[in-house]
Design a protein around this motif. Structure first.
Motif, short mmCIF file in Angstrom:
data_model
loop_
_atom_site.label_atom_id
_atom_site.label_comp_id
_atom_site.label_asym_id
_atom_site.label_seq_id
_atom_site.Cartn_x
_atom_site.Cartn_y
_atom_site.Cartn_z
N ILE A 97 0.85 -1.18 0.00
CA ILE A 97 0.00 0.00 0.00
C ILE A 97 0.88 1.23 0.00
N GLY A 98 0.52 2.21 -0.82
CA GLY A 98 1.29 3.45 -0.90
C GLY A 98 0.41 4.66 -0.74
N ILE A 99 1.01 5.83 -0.87
CA ILE A 99 0.33 7.11 -0.63
C ILE A 99 -0.34 7.54 -1.94
N GLY A 100 -1.39 6.82 -2.30
CA GLY A 100 -2.07 7.06 -3.57
C GLY A 100 -1.45 6.25 -4.68
N ALA A 101 -2.24 5.99 -5.72
CA ALA A 101 -1.73 5.22 -6.86
C ALA A 101 -0.55 5.92 -7.53
N MET A 243 -12.25 9.24 -2.64
CA MET A 243 -11.29 9.39 -1.55
C MET A 243 -9.96 9.96 -2.06
N THR A 244 -10.05 10.92 -2.97
CA THR A 244 -8.83 11.45 -3.59
C THR A 244 -7.86 12.01 -2.55
N GLY A 245 -8.38 12.72 -1.55
CA GLY A 245 -7.51 13.35 -0.57
C GLY A 245 -6.98 12.41 0.50
N TRP A 246 -7.50 11.20 0.57
CA TRP A 246 -7.05 10.25 1.58
C TRP A 246 -5.71 9.62 1.21
N ARG A 247 -5.39 9.61 -0.06
CA ARG A 247 -4.10 9.17 -0.60
C ARG A 247 -3.76 7.73 -0.23
N ILE A 248 -4.57 6.80 -0.75
CA ILE A 248 -4.27 5.38 -0.59
C ILE A 248 -4.38 4.69 -1.95
N THR A 269 9.00 7.36 2.67
CA THR A 269 7.73 7.88 3.19
C THR A 269 7.28 7.22 4.48
N SER A 270 7.97 6.17 4.93
CA SER A 270 7.48 5.32 6.01
C SER A 270 6.12 4.77 5.60
N ASN A 271 5.14 4.73 6.50
CA ASN A 271 3.86 4.12 6.16
C ASN A 271 2.87 5.13 5.59
N PRO A 272 1.90 4.66 4.81
CA PRO A 272 0.78 5.53 4.43
C PRO A 272 0.04 5.97 5.70
N THR A 273 -0.66 7.08 5.61
CA THR A 273 -1.36 7.62 6.77
C THR A 273 -2.24 6.55 7.42
N THR A 274 -2.06 6.36 8.71
CA THR A 274 -2.74 5.28 9.42
C THR A 274 -4.25 5.42 9.35
N ALA A 279 -9.71 3.79 7.06
CA ALA A 279 -10.84 4.20 6.22
C ALA A 279 -10.96 3.30 4.99
N THR A 280 -9.82 2.95 4.41
CA THR A 280 -9.81 2.12 3.20
C THR A 280 -10.26 0.69 3.49
N ILE A 281 -9.93 0.18 4.66
CA ILE A 281 -10.43 -1.15 5.04
C ILE A 281 -11.96 -1.15 5.00
#
Length: 397
Positions: A97-101, A243-248, A269-274, A279-281
């Protein structure tokens, strides 16, 4: 003190989409009534159940670091989605998983490419593909999908473009900016060429849920064992779940590639925003009715506005099959309203007609403009009225 910038950034072209969007926002803030048809994001808010899941995760104290490649529970949700929707089976080690596609694609090219490696990019293309390839030291190789071929490229075109330096091809279906979809038969032929030439397939499927009429989304990874092994699926929640601004975003594919990407992310970047991960789950595991509601609304808007765009003098428009964009050829309109090129025509639409569109030059299609219909039908019809009035009042033929 003057310092030289790196040679990497000197090759970059700025994002046309973001530049136009920023200009339109600036005009709005100064009191000008601008209608923006440029942004590539749904006009819906993120569904309530997803918002509630994000809030709940924060209240429960789930606000710390996660593994660099993403939460195991989110990987499991993605694995379930891929099995349910595409019949594809992956393990956690094959998902990152990354910070947006966009970030996932950037990281992929960083680990995939050495200087001089080539990536085949069908045109029209999303603006960031060639820039990300160049940033990794690679060479974008463009092949043109003509309007007569619905902006899609053929297996034979790909075969002719492959050289000993070719590392991968990007397939984006449904496409940004064209909205076109590759059929199963077309993908089978492309997969055969990729097997023959032994190259990776980067399959950008971010618009997979936004498909209209009788069309269906087929992932090229579904077609054979070989296709699955060489395909790197890129996807995320930005478009389908608003969810464009959530960046997953995520990648699913080869273990070695995914492992290298995870290692790189751990140092960048370390991890995507926790909170976004939780939210994505919920987005993947929760109710899916809002996805279909949004899809139907976009299809309804397309049916209403497509014939109106076709009726504008000098506009030649193919009807898209997915996503939420139109890519009309407006070269005749530009010429007959006194502009040297479509970029100047698009600039005039913004400053004179107060309608923001994206010039197709940024997408490798200089005779076109990209229009997003991810906005209200009232604004869309007013934008069409302004464009048509501008063209008709300035027509010199």
């Amino acid at each position: 003190m003057t310092k030289k910038m790196s040679s990497r950034v000197k090759t970059l072209s700025p994002s046309t989409t973001l530049a136009i969007t920023a200009k339109a926002k600036e005009m709005k803030e100064s009191g000008i009534d601008v209608i923006g048809l440029g942004a590539g994001e749904p006009d819906y808010n993120t569904p309530d159940n997803i918002l509630e899941a994000a809030y709940r995760s924060m209240i429960e104290g789930k606000t710390k670091y996660t593994p660099a490649g993403g939460l195991p529970a989110l990987k499991d949700a993605i694995i379930h989605k891929l099995q349910k929707d595409q019949g594809l089976n992956y393990t956690r080690k094959e998902v990152m998983i990354g910070i947006g596609a966009k970030h996932v694609l950037y990281t992929l090219f960083q680990v995939m490419l050495d200087p001089g490696d080539e990536v085949i990019i069908p045109a029209p293309y999303w603006v960031s593909y060639p820039e990300q390839v160049k940033l990794a030291g690679g060479v974008p190789v463009h092949i043109e999908g003509s309007s007569a071929a619905q902006f899609k490229v053929t297996a034979e075109q790909i075969r002719e473009a492959v050289t000993p330096r070719t590392k991968a091809i990007i397939i984006n279906s449904p496409s940004n900016p064209t909205g076109m979809i590759y059929s199963r038969e077309e993908l089978v032929q492309i997969a055969e060429v990729c097997k023959e030439k032994d190259i990776w397939i980067v399959s950008d499927e971010i618009y997979e849920k936004l498909i209209y009429g009788e069309e269906q989304h087929i992932s090229i990874a579904q077609l054979s064992d070989d296709a699955k092994q060489r395909t790197l699926i890129i996807n995320g929640v930005s478009k389908s779940y608003s969810m464009t601004g959530w960046r997953i975003g995520y990648i699913a594919g080869n273990v070695e590639v995914v492992s290298a990407m995870t290692d790189l992310a751990s140092h960048s970047t370390s991890n995507p925003t926790t909170t976004s991960q939780y939210a994505t789950i919920e987005a993947y595991n929760g109710p899916q009715d809002t996805v279909e509601t949004m899809r139907k609304d976009f299809e309804s808007r397309l049916e209403q506005v497509y014939p109106q765009f076709v009726a504008i003098p000098g506009f030649k428009v193919l009807k898209p099959q997915g996503a939420f964009y139109l890519l009309p050829d407006v070269s005749e309109a530009a010429k007959n309203t006194g502009f040297a090129n479509v970029d100047d025509f698009a600039a005039a639409l913004l400053t004179k007609a107060n309608v923001a569109v994206i010039p197709g030059s940024g997408f490798g299609s200089p005779d076109t403009i990209r229009l997003s219909y991810a906005t209200s039908i009232d604004l869309l019809e007013e934008a069409i009225r302004r464009i048509r009035t501008f063209v008709e009042e300035n027509w010199k033929a």
